[in-house]
Design an enzyme around this catalytic site. Structure first.
Site, PDB file in Angstrom:
ATOM      1  CE1 TYR A  78      -3.085  -2.992   0.372  1.00 44.75           C
ATOM      2  CE2 TYR A  78      -3.326  -2.526   2.713  1.00 44.75           C
ATOM      3  CZ  TYR A  78      -3.637  -3.290   1.602  1.00 44.75           C
ATOM      4  OH  TYR A  78      -4.513  -4.351   1.737  1.00 44.75           O
ATOM      5  CE1 TYR A 133     -10.208  -7.251  -0.710  1.00 44.51           C
ATOM      6  CE2 TYR A 133      -9.369  -9.022   0.687  1.00 44.51           C
ATOM      7  CZ  TYR A 133      -9.580  -8.487  -0.575  1.00 44.51           C
ATOM      8  OH  TYR A 133      -9.163  -9.176  -1.698  1.00 44.51           O
ATOM      9  CG  LEU A 149     -18.545   0.788   3.350  1.00 44.23           C
ATOM     10  CD1 LEU A 149     -17.957   2.115   3.802  1.00 44.23           C
ATOM     11  CD2 LEU A 149     -20.053   0.777   3.560  1.00 44.23           C
ATOM     12  NE  ARG A 175     -12.719   4.227  -5.798  1.00 39.66           N
ATOM     13  CZ  ARG A 175     -13.169   5.153  -4.968  1.00 39.66           C
ATOM     14  NH1 ARG A 175     -14.150   4.859  -4.127  1.00 39.66           N
ATOM     15  NH2 ARG A 175     -12.655   6.373  -4.953  1.00 39.66           N
ATOM     16  N   GLY A 223     -11.873   1.563   5.337  1.00 45.86           N
ATOM     17  CA  GLY A 223     -10.882   2.608   5.123  1.00 45.86           C
ATOM     18  C   GLY A 223     -11.447   4.002   5.339  1.00 45.86           C
ATOM     19  NE  ARG A 278      -8.100   8.940  -0.202  1.00 44.32           N
ATOM     20  CZ  ARG A 278      -7.914   9.027  -1.522  1.00 44.32           C
ATOM     21  NH1 ARG A 278      -8.842   8.602  -2.333  1.00 44.32           N
ATOM     22  NH2 ARG A 278      -6.811   9.529  -2.009  1.00 44.32           N
ATOM     23  CD  GLN A 330     -13.566   9.610   3.718  1.00 48.03           C
ATOM     24  OE1 GLN A 330     -12.642   8.802   3.796  1.00 48.03           O
ATOM     25  NE2 GLN A 330     -13.851  10.242   2.596  1.00 48.03           N
TER      26      GLN A 330
END
Length: 334
Positions: A57, A220, A223, A244, A296, A298, A302
């Protein structure tokens, strides 16, 4: 926060665990380091004490961010979950070729699934250094490596446990058969796999196996990488470098179908004073066999919103109602 024990171990992790893939920026169109650190710390303040990361990552960036975020926190009150077996820094090709990609600095690299004894040991030392700790709570192979015997991989992890560098062994993206083989050589307490309302294939074989053998499942992308938040509408455009953009989940047709489903369960979310994301997260961790949802964030907002899904209570009738609506959802194939 609700805490759950992994497998037959004594390692308790937060049922909502911070997923630090996006924090590393790689394949998510970049990141803001300060925002990522604040997100992890905000989640911790609300009881999300478990953080899942990986060297790949951001090519070490995510682990370094996690290390900076937890600096000064009591080590025994943070659970660090990281991985091995995805190498972008080999001096020559080894293992299974995975894909071509770019680093955050736009350097082109080839990524290989590789989990030999020497490679694992090198990766472990690098992860410990980046995280700034002297042990890792859960060490997971990131993807199966067909070129290295599972026995060699798992026996190496067992050695690292004896040496105190890691506490427990986990796997990721393993089938039930691969998991069964791995468990011959080390106590594998968990399997991290994709699972969401629109991706439930593990329910056929893997979930029954894990329930029978008391192995935890870390879900994982619960969403579905933002699809189930309700924030994306037909015509949505992703930023440059966002993985994505080409996924079939995000075609206009599927966005329309998913949003129609979400509109059916939104009244329940409204009644609970919750967001759609919180409702989806809560539904996920209430499914049979699912121990943890990796989510997750950012930024601070969130992270706080995700963590507050812990406060949402859903009765069995409400869970069934959501599932009944979900049975009517069918995504269009690409």
């Amino acid at each position: 926060m609700h805490y759950r024990t992994l497998g037959k171990s004594d390692l308790a992790v937060s049922a909502i665990t911070f997923g630090a893939w996006a924090a590393g920026g790689w394949m998510w169109g970049g990141n803001d380091r300060k925002d990522a650190i604040e997100a992890i710390q905000a989640a911790y303040d609300l009881g999300v004490t478990s953080i899942d990361t990986a060297p790949i990552y951001g090519m070490g960036n995510s682990e370094e961010i996690v290390g900076e975020a937890i600096k000064g926190l009591p080590r025994d009150q943070v659970q660090l979950l990281t991985k091995y077996g995805m190498r972008w820094d080999l001096d020559q090709p080894r293992g299974d070729f995975a894909f071509k990609t770019e680093t955050n600095e736009r350097e082109k690299v080839d990524v290989y699934k590789y989990a030999s004894r020497d490679s694992i040991r090198r990766e472990c030392e690098n992860s410990l250094r980046r995280l700034g700790v002297d042990y890792i709570d859960l060490y997971q192979i990131h993807w199966p490596d067909s070129t290295t015997p599972i026995q060699e991989t798992m026996e190496t992890v067992a050695e690292l446990i004896k040496e105190g560098k890691i506490r427990y062994a986990g796997v990721s993206n393993y089938s039930a058969a691969q998991l069964a083989e791995a468990q011959q050589y080390v106590d594998v307490v968990s399997n991290q796999v994709p699972y969401s309302m629109v991706k439930r294939d593990i329910e056929t074989e893997l979930v029954p196996y894990c329930l029978e053998h008391q192995t935890s499942i870390l879900a994982y992308s619960p969403l579905q990488r933002g699809l189930l938040t309700g924030k994306m509408k037909p015509g949505y455009e992703f930023g440059k470098g966002d993985h994505r953009a080409g996924m079939s989940y995000f075609t206009d047709e599927n966005l329309q179908r998913v949003n129609a489903f979400l509109s059916k369960i939104k009244p329940l979310a409204d009644e609970k004073g919750a967001t759609l994301s919180q409702l989806v997260i809560r539904w996920t961790i209430e499914q049979p066999g699912i121990t943890v949802a990796l989510v997750g964030a950012r930024n601070r907002q969130q992270a706080e919103q995700n963590a507050q899904a812990q406060n949402l209570h859903l009765s069995s009738e409400e869970l069934n109602l959501i599932s009944e609506h979900l049975e009517q959802l069918e995504l269009a194939e690409a």
